[in-house]
Scaffold this motif. Structure first.
Motif, PDB file in Angstrom:
ATOM      1  N   LEU A 328     113.550  74.808  -9.291  1.00 49.48           N
ATOM      2  CA  LEU A 328     112.613  73.800  -9.806  1.00 49.48           C
ATOM      3  C   LEU A 328     112.776  72.447  -9.140  1.00 49.48           C
ATOM      4  O   LEU A 328     111.785  71.730  -8.927  1.00 49.48           O
ATOM      5  CB  LEU A 328     112.814  73.625 -11.313  1.00 49.48           C
ATOM      6  N   ALA A 329     114.037  72.063  -8.828  1.00 43.52           N
ATOM      7  CA  ALA A 329     114.260  70.670  -8.419  1.00 43.52           C
ATOM      8  C   ALA A 329     115.398  70.506  -7.424  1.00 43.52           C
ATOM      9  O   ALA A 329     115.920  69.406  -7.267  1.00 43.52           O
ATOM     10  CB  ALA A 329     114.542  69.825  -9.659  1.00 43.52           C
ATOM     11  N   GLY A 330     115.740  71.577  -6.723  1.00 36.67           N
ATOM     12  CA  GLY A 330     116.870  71.501  -5.803  1.00 36.67           C
ATOM     13  C   GLY A 330     116.593  70.778  -4.514  1.00 36.67           C
ATOM     14  O   GLY A 330     117.518  70.467  -3.765  1.00 36.67           O
ATOM     15  N   SER A 331     115.355  70.510  -4.222  1.00 33.99           N
ATOM     16  CA  SER A 331     114.981  69.762  -3.018  1.00 33.99           C
ATOM     17  C   SER A 331     113.683  69.024  -3.307  1.00 33.99           C
ATOM     18  O   SER A 331     113.039  69.242  -4.336  1.00 33.99           O
ATOM     19  CB  SER A 331     114.788  70.716  -1.833  1.00 33.99           C
ATOM     20  N   ASN A 332     113.295  68.168  -2.381  1.00 34.25           N
ATOM     21  CA  ASN A 332     112.051  67.415  -2.579  1.00 34.25           C
ATOM     22  C   ASN A 332     110.828  68.312  -2.643  1.00 34.25           C
ATOM     23  O   ASN A 332     109.784  67.906  -3.166  1.00 34.25           O
ATOM     24  CB  ASN A 332     111.873  66.399  -1.450  1.00 34.25           C
ATOM     25  N   GLU A 333     110.941  69.536  -2.105  1.00 39.39           N
ATOM     26  CA  GLU A 333     109.783  70.433  -2.080  1.00 39.39           C
ATOM     27  C   GLU A 333     109.786  71.431  -3.227  1.00 39.39           C
ATOM     28  O   GLU A 333     108.846  72.206  -3.359  1.00 39.39           O
ATOM     29  CB  GLU A 333     109.724  71.175  -0.740  1.00 39.39           C
ATOM     30  N   ALA A 334     110.834  71.421  -4.030  1.00 34.28           N
ATOM     31  CA  ALA A 334     110.830  72.277  -5.217  1.00 34.28           C
ATOM     32  C   ALA A 334     109.730  71.795  -6.168  1.00 34.28           C
ATOM     33  O   ALA A 334     109.459  70.597  -6.246  1.00 34.28           O
ATOM     34  CB  ALA A 334     112.194  72.229  -5.892  1.00 34.28           C
ATOM     35  N   ALA A 606     107.616  72.610   2.245  1.00 32.65           N
ATOM     36  CA  ALA A 606     107.970  73.528   1.165  1.00 32.65           C
ATOM     37  C   ALA A 606     108.339  74.904   1.713  1.00 32.65           C
ATOM     38  O   ALA A 606     109.301  75.540   1.267  1.00 32.65           O
ATOM     39  CB  ALA A 606     106.843  73.630   0.161  1.00 32.65           C
ATOM     40  N   GLU A 607     107.553  75.397   2.674  1.00 28.69           N
ATOM     41  CA  GLU A 607     107.845  76.700   3.268  1.00 28.69           C
ATOM     42  C   GLU A 607     109.187  76.682   3.992  1.00 28.69           C
ATOM     43  O   GLU A 607     109.976  77.625   3.882  1.00 28.69           O
ATOM     44  CB  GLU A 607     106.735  77.086   4.241  1.00 28.69           C
ATOM     45  N   PHE A 608     109.448  75.610   4.733  1.00 24.71           N
ATOM     46  CA  PHE A 608     110.707  75.532   5.476  1.00 24.71           C
ATOM     47  C   PHE A 608     111.895  75.457   4.519  1.00 24.71           C
ATOM     48  O   PHE A 608     112.936  76.074   4.749  1.00 24.71           O
ATOM     49  CB  PHE A 608     110.715  74.324   6.412  1.00 24.71           C
ATOM     50  N   ASP A 609     111.729  74.719   3.437  1.00 29.75           N
ATOM     51  CA  ASP A 609     112.798  74.594   2.456  1.00 29.75           C
ATOM     52  C   ASP A 609     113.143  75.958   1.877  1.00 29.75           C
ATOM     53  O   ASP A 609     114.321  76.327   1.765  1.00 29.75           O
ATOM     54  CB  ASP A 609     112.351  73.628   1.354  1.00 29.75           C
ATOM     55  N   THR A 610     112.143  76.733   1.519  1.00 33.89           N
ATOM     56  CA  THR A 610     112.374  78.067   0.963  1.00 33.89           C
ATOM     57  C   THR A 610     113.010  78.981   1.996  1.00 33.89           C
ATOM     58  O   THR A 610     113.960  79.718   1.696  1.00 33.89           O
ATOM     59  CB  THR A 610     111.043  78.662   0.473  1.00 33.89           C
ATOM     60  N   LEU A 611     112.511  78.934   3.227  1.00 30.05           N
ATOM     61  CA  LEU A 611     113.028  79.796   4.284  1.00 30.05           C
ATOM     62  C   LEU A 611     114.490  79.480   4.601  1.00 30.05           C
ATOM     63  O   LEU A 611     115.317  80.388   4.753  1.00 30.05           O
ATOM     64  CB  LEU A 611     112.167  79.644   5.534  1.00 30.05           C
ATOM     65  N   SER A 612     114.812  78.207   4.690  1.00 32.14           N
ATOM     66  CA  SER A 612     116.190  77.842   5.034  1.00 32.14           C
ATOM     67  C   SER A 612     117.148  78.201   3.907  1.00 32.14           C
ATOM     68  O   SER A 612     118.285  78.613   4.165  1.00 32.14           O
ATOM     69  CB  SER A 612     116.284  76.354   5.382  1.00 32.14           C
ATOM     70  N   ASP A 671     104.762  59.902   3.601  1.00 29.29           N
ATOM     71  CA  ASP A 671     105.076  59.819   2.173  1.00 29.29           C
ATOM     72  C   ASP A 671     106.417  60.490   1.866  1.00 29.29           C
ATOM     73  O   ASP A 671     107.211  59.987   1.061  1.00 29.29           O
ATOM     74  CB  ASP A 671     103.966  60.462   1.338  1.00 29.29           C
ATOM     75  N   ARG A 672     106.638  61.627   2.508  1.00 27.63           N
ATOM     76  CA  ARG A 672     107.911  62.313   2.286  1.00 27.63           C
ATOM     77  C   ARG A 672     109.070  61.504   2.864  1.00 27.63           C
ATOM     78  O   ARG A 672     110.157  61.448   2.274  1.00 27.63           O
ATOM     79  CB  ARG A 672     107.867  63.711   2.913  1.00 27.63           C
ATOM     80  N   ILE A 673     108.869  60.899   4.015  1.00 32.40           N
ATOM     81  CA  ILE A 673     109.927  60.067   4.601  1.00 32.40           C
ATOM     82  C   ILE A 673     110.278  58.922   3.667  1.00 32.40           C
ATOM     83  O   ILE A 673     111.453  58.613   3.446  1.00 32.40           O
ATOM     84  CB  ILE A 673     109.488  59.542   5.981  1.00 32.40           C
ATOM     85  N   ARG A 674     109.263  58.299   3.088  1.00 33.64           N
ATOM     86  CA  ARG A 674     109.532  57.207   2.145  1.00 33.64           C
ATOM     87  C   ARG A 674     110.367  57.717   0.964  1.00 33.64           C
ATOM     88  O   ARG A 674     111.335  57.073   0.558  1.00 33.64           O
ATOM     89  CB  ARG A 674     108.223  56.608   1.629  1.00 33.64           C
ATOM     90  N   ASP A 675     109.995  58.871   0.400  1.00 31.70           N
ATOM     91  CA  ASP A 675     110.759  59.438  -0.715  1.00 31.70           C
ATOM     92  C   ASP A 675     112.216  59.657  -0.323  1.00 31.70           C
ATOM     93  O   ASP A 675     113.148  59.311  -1.066  1.00 31.70           O
ATOM     94  CB  ASP A 675     110.162  60.775  -1.151  1.00 31.70           C
ATOM     95  N   ILE A 676     112.419  60.245   0.850  1.00 31.19           N
ATOM     96  CA  ILE A 676     113.778  60.567   1.298  1.00 31.19           C
ATOM     97  C   ILE A 676     114.605  59.305   1.467  1.00 31.19           C
ATOM     98  O   ILE A 676     115.776  59.243   1.053  1.00 31.19           O
ATOM     99  CB  ILE A 676     113.725  61.365   2.618  1.00 31.19           C
TER     100      ILE A 676
END
Length: 1023
Positions: A328-334, A606-612, A671-676
């Motif tokens: 649910l929340a383990g990464s920014n893309e969860a 999101a796809e890369f996060d799941t794959l890795s 937007d994702r870079i800003r979040d990170i």
């Protein structure tokens, strides 16, 4: 002949008796390639568990169930105090003596919310027994019953001090009352962390009828209400063998160790003081939302939600909840975290599963919360969870999180902590609450297999619905930053109390402190010291042999570490940063922060996060520097891409990292870079508050060392200020940043810059290179642009939202420095655990203190959670005189030598060994360097150590100071410090260039202004 621990030992059959212990169960544990043997001590009822396996880093732990009845911190103070002498070992600090003289690989004590643990570990059996002997006497026969001053030192006492924090006489008109004590100051520091305040608020709401509602470490406002009598009563009721849990681990002669422990158990005091505090199950409660105020920076606003999962007995459910939290929340893309970030309610969502307690719970914390969003946050979380429970979380996402959980459990990488100590802690997650469940939290294979079956059956969606959507046990806490705080309240209260005291009462306080100081300063008698068990140099074996790591033929230079990694491969890609200019380095650091978290040409983020997660164990990016062994003014800098995977996934070790460095879409991911970067800023602020000593030392290094100046540039204070300035102007500068990242990536990820380090068998290494191809690297030519400006000394202080200080003092290498590195290590041990421990920790009240002399020759002092600045600096200044007069006994010197050699010889996991050998290569250390240093240690003499004193004499006068911490502590200091408030907003910038001057003053001026000629922009990085 080695014992096969995977088979049950016939001599330990159920019902068999051994030295007063009866075996009650044998449990196979595939997860540690061994067996668990459960026992009871017949005479006392003490529980004992042996985790039998082939590991020679053996451990022992004794624990007591200690649920608190208030927030006075009595069990935390006891944890410290029982290690301050005992009946058989009547020295003031046996714990410190063991640190000074033992071959221990772990030596500490730990206070949890419902238990107190005393674990030790060593690779030497005689040493382990020495540690066990001292620890068992400490917990069962402590000196606290005859030495009240221990309670005052470790817990709390009143003092009279001047405005600068130094001791003052009762007749001094400016003398004010102050509270001091090691645990008191530790908890002032601990509760400077907004996370700790929010956690306490959640616990109080979730567990209104349970001991978990109290702060087991102690609330600084309540600690001074604890009486000596109540302190002793809690020890008598809880440190009883019937209330104890002992864990042995590793390759042991179990009959010998049971006899050793049994003899000490048989001689334990039977105080009969009454029953220990109960630990009842909290009935479900949906708590009303709470608001807590805290004096902290506005950026530290938080909203947190907590949901109780079940009980510790529900092992598979707890493991499932862990997987669910990651999904649910383990990464920014969860999905849950992405929904929260997209809603713009705050800077970050942190999700954790709190275990090791009777009622585990999921905590969701919104960091950097915007004002008045508490209800919106809860509504968003619960609506999103309801939708996911109804529509599905996604099979790929769940399988990836399960794969990640399985990898982490299989790898069992506990960092520097020995496996036995970690297993001893995990055992207590179930055993403390149910005698029939001693190893639930060591087992996972069957549960993982069952959870895999449950993915397709909707098991995780049902769990989400039960835990969050239909929760009957939850709480919400909002932390609101405010002015003032506990320190202001304490000061006002003490001022009122000061006015009410008569001259005689003030004199009595001064007399009590004088008596405490007299006891602290009195040396242990030779007879008392002789009671402590100690190894001799004859107990030190030969140096551990380290396997060779040749550079083998491959498409790029490849360091081959053919180590037994138990089916896991590790690869480190080292990219030379010589082609990046000094002012460009922050962009390399941003690159390390964002890679692997953005869209690529092949996959969405999101796809890369799941794959890795599914194919790799870990994928990390960081920047580091290596000093040249012969010339520390020179160094090499690298951008490191580190990855791990199961052997069957070795091809993904080549494919996935290469995809990130060659195909990341920066311009489309702003937007994702800003979040990170917001999340990175928040994490750095937490580090300033919780680990200010490490940050202060890094900053101090940068005043003298080019490599440390580089490190500050990519991860220290200046990088933090770079981030704040960038984030404050992100709408304007985002496009510029994307262009810079693309350019830096092209020049860093070049074929000519790469050295690869592969950890695993040769066959896996061959498969890695077969899959690697070109690794997606550019052909950018190598250049030389990295020129670090000459470092400049400074005296700086950085204000952080803390109630304590972290004080560092240091000076650069001198041409006349005497002694080799090995001799300096013995001197550092003596300074840290004798002079500084007594002066800064015992008498000064700091929680930690030390001295180090780096391989680059820097001489540095540091303190941790320190109640003062000037008094500590004065004590540092006297260190040279102490060292010049040092007259150790033969046994004392031998102990220091043994402990330093033990640190050099400490066992390393394959990954750690490989990284050490890589560092040796990049530092150009000669073969046999560590053996030479080890020999220096073994041949250290008192004369050689005393000869180092002149090299310390100039540190206070010609060195530099760096302080992090409380504004009150810093402003009370008379040191000439340039003061910066790290929590202040940065000014808006115009066009964002690399020549900005806001990144941190180096002028050393006490007025806080910069003369414009400072050495700026020394941002730091990850070592």
């Amino acid at each position: 002949m080695p014992i096969d621990y995977t088979q049950p030992l016939e001599t330990l059959a159920r019902g068999s008796r051994h030295a007063g212990f009866t075996v009650t169960d044998q449990i196979p544990l595939r997860e540690i390639s061994g067996y668990a043997y459960v026992m009871r001590h017949d005479a006392t009822g003490a529980r004992l568990l042996w985790l039998a396996c082939a590991d020679d880093d053996r451990s022992f732990s004794i624990a007591f169930k200690t649920p608190p009845a208030d927030s006075t911190g009595t069990f935390h103070i006891l944890e410290h105090s029982v290690l301050c002498g005992s009946d058989r070992f009547p020295v003031k600090e046996p714990f410190v003596n063991l640190l000074k003289t033992s071959m221990q690989t772990f030596l500490n004590a730990l206070t949890f919310s419902d238990k107190t643990m005393y674990p030790v570990a060593s690779t030497n059996v005689a040493d382990l027994e020495n540690l066990m002997d001292v620890y068992l006497d400490a917990v069962l026969h402590p000196a606290i019953y005859r030495r009240r001053r221990i309670f005052e030192q470790e817990g709390w006492h009143l003092e009279l001090v001047g405005e600068d924090g130094r001791p003052a006489a009762p007749a001094d008109a400016d003398a004010r009352l102050a509270l001091n004590g090691v645990v008191l100051n530790e908890m002032k520091g601990a509760l400077s962390d907004p996370d700790a305040v929010v956690e306490n608020g959640l616990d109080a709401a979730l567990f209104p009828e349970s001991p978990y509602r109290f702060e087991s470490g102690g609330d600084p406002r309540e600690i001074p209400t604890l009486t000596y009598e109540a302190f002793l009563d809690n020890h008598a009721r809880h440190y009883d063998l019937a209330n104890s849990y002992t864990v042995l681990y590793g390759d042991l002669d179990i009959e010998r160790e049971l006899a050793f422990i049994g003899e000490r158990f048989d001689g334990a005091c039977r105080r009969g003081a009454g029953a220990p505090n109960p630990l009842p199950l909290q009935p479900p409660v949906v708590a009303a939302p709470r608001t807590v105020e805290m004096a902290t920076a506005p950026e530290n606003a938080q909203v947190a939600l907590a949901y109780v999962v079940g009980t510790a007995a529900d092992r598979e459910r707890v493991l499932a909840a862990d997987v669910l939290v990651d999904a649910l929340a383990g990464s920014n893309e969860a999905p849950l975290k992405r929904a929260v970030l997209d809603a713009g309610l705050g800077d970050d969502l942190e999700a954790v599963l709190v275990t090791g307690e009777l009622q585990p719970r999921v905590v969701l914390a919104l960091k950097g919360a915007r004002p008045h969003v508490a209800e919106k946050f809860r509504e968003l979380v619960e609506a999103t969870c309801a939708r996911l429970a109804r529509e599905g979380i996604g099979r790929e996402r769940l399988e990836a999180s399960l794969a990640q959980a399985e990898f982490n459990l299989r790898e069992g990488d506990t960092g520097d902590c020995p496996d036995g100590v970690v297993h001893s802690i995990r055992v207590m997650a179930s055993w403390l609450y149910d005698d029939a469940r001693p190893v639930d939290y060591l087992r996972y294979e069957d549960a993982i297999a069952h959870l895999k079956e449950g993915v397709a059956e909707g098991a995780f969606e049902r769990l989400l619905d039960e835990v969050v959507c239909r929760s009957a046990h939850s709480a919400q806490v909002e932390l609101v930053p405010c002015e003032g705080g506990a320190d202001d309240e304490e000061a006002a209260e003490l001022a009122r109390r000061r006015e009410s005291l008569s001259d005689a009462e003030l004199a009595r306080i001064a007399e009590e402190v004088s008596a405490l100081r007299e006891e602290q300063e009195a040396p242990d008698s030779p007879e008392a010291l002789a009671t402590l068990p100690q190894l001799s140099l004859a107990d030190i074996g030969p140096a551990r042999e380290r396997p060779a790591c040749p550079i083998v033929e491959a498409p790029a230079p490849c360091i081959a570490h053919e180590l037994d990694t138990r089916g896991i491969d590790y690869v480190y890609h080292y990219f030379d940063l010589d082609g990046i200019g000094f002012e460009e380095l922050p962009y390399a650091a941003v690159l390390a922060d964002v890679l692997g978290k953005l869209d690529t040409a092949e996959h969405t983020a999101a796809e890369f996060d799941t794959l890795s997660e599914r194919r790799l164990g870990d994928l990390a990016y960081f920047v580091e520097a290596y000093d040249d062994h012969a010339d520390p003014t020179r160094f090499s800098a690298h951008f490191v891409v580190a990855a791990s995977a199961l052997s069957e996934n070795v091809g993904w070790l080549a494919k996935l990292p290469a995809e990130t460095w060659s195909e990341t879409d920066y311009a489309g991911s702003l937007d994702r870079i800003r979040d990170i970067l917001q999340q990175r800023r928040v994490a750095m602020e937490q580090t300033f508050t919780n680990a200010g000593h490490a940050v202060a030392l890094s900053r101090l290094d940068s005043y003298f060392s080019p490599s440390a100046a580089f490190v500050e540039k990519v991860g220290g204070v200046d990088y933090y200020l770079f981030l704040k300035r960038l984030l404050a102007n992100f709408d304007e500068l985002g496009g510029y940043l994307a262009d810079r990242l693309l350019d830096v990536a092209r020049r860093v990820f070049s074929r000519g810059n790469l050295t690869v380090s592969f950890v695993g068998p040769a066959a896996d290494r061959a498969r890695f290179w077969e899959a690697a191809g070109s690794l997606g690297l550019s052909d950018a030519p190598r250049g030389h642009y990295l020129e670090v400006p000459a470092p400049k000394p400074a005296n700086e202080a950085f204000v952080t939202p803390s109630n304590v200080a972290f004080v560092a003092l240091g000076a650069p290498r001198r041409a006349s420095d005497a002694g080799g590195w090995g001799t300096w290590q013995v001197a550092a041990r003596a300074l840290s655990f004798d002079y500084l421990w007594n002066e800064v920790r015992v008498k000064g009240g700091a929680y930690g203190v030390g001295f180090r002399r780096t391989q680059a020759g820097l001489r540095e002092f540091w303190s941790y959670r320190d109640p003062s600045v000037d008094a500590t600096l004065e004590r540092y200044a006297r260190a040279a005189d102490w060292l010049a007069a040092w007259q150790p006994s033969e046994a004392e010197l031998e102990g220091y030598v043994i402990s330093v050699v033990a640190a050099i010889d400490a066992p390393l996991k394959p990954r750690q060994l490989a990284r050490r050998q890589d560092a040796d290569l990049f530092c150009h250390r000669p073969d046999g360097w560590r053996i030479e240093m080890r020999d220096q240690v073994l041949h250290a003499t008192p004369d050689a150590v005393r000869a180092l004193a002149p090299s310390l004499a100039d540190v206070a006068e010609s060195g530099a100071v760096c302080v992090f911490g409380s504004r009150e502590k810093i402003e009370a200091s008379k040191a000439d410090l340039c003061v910066h408030d790290l929590m202040e907003a940065v000014p808006s910038a115009g066009p964002f260039g690399d020549d900005a001057h806001e990144d941190g003053c180096r002028c050393g001026h006490g007025d806080g202004c910069c003369d414009g000629d400072c050495c700026h922009d020394h941002d730091g990085g990850e070592r």
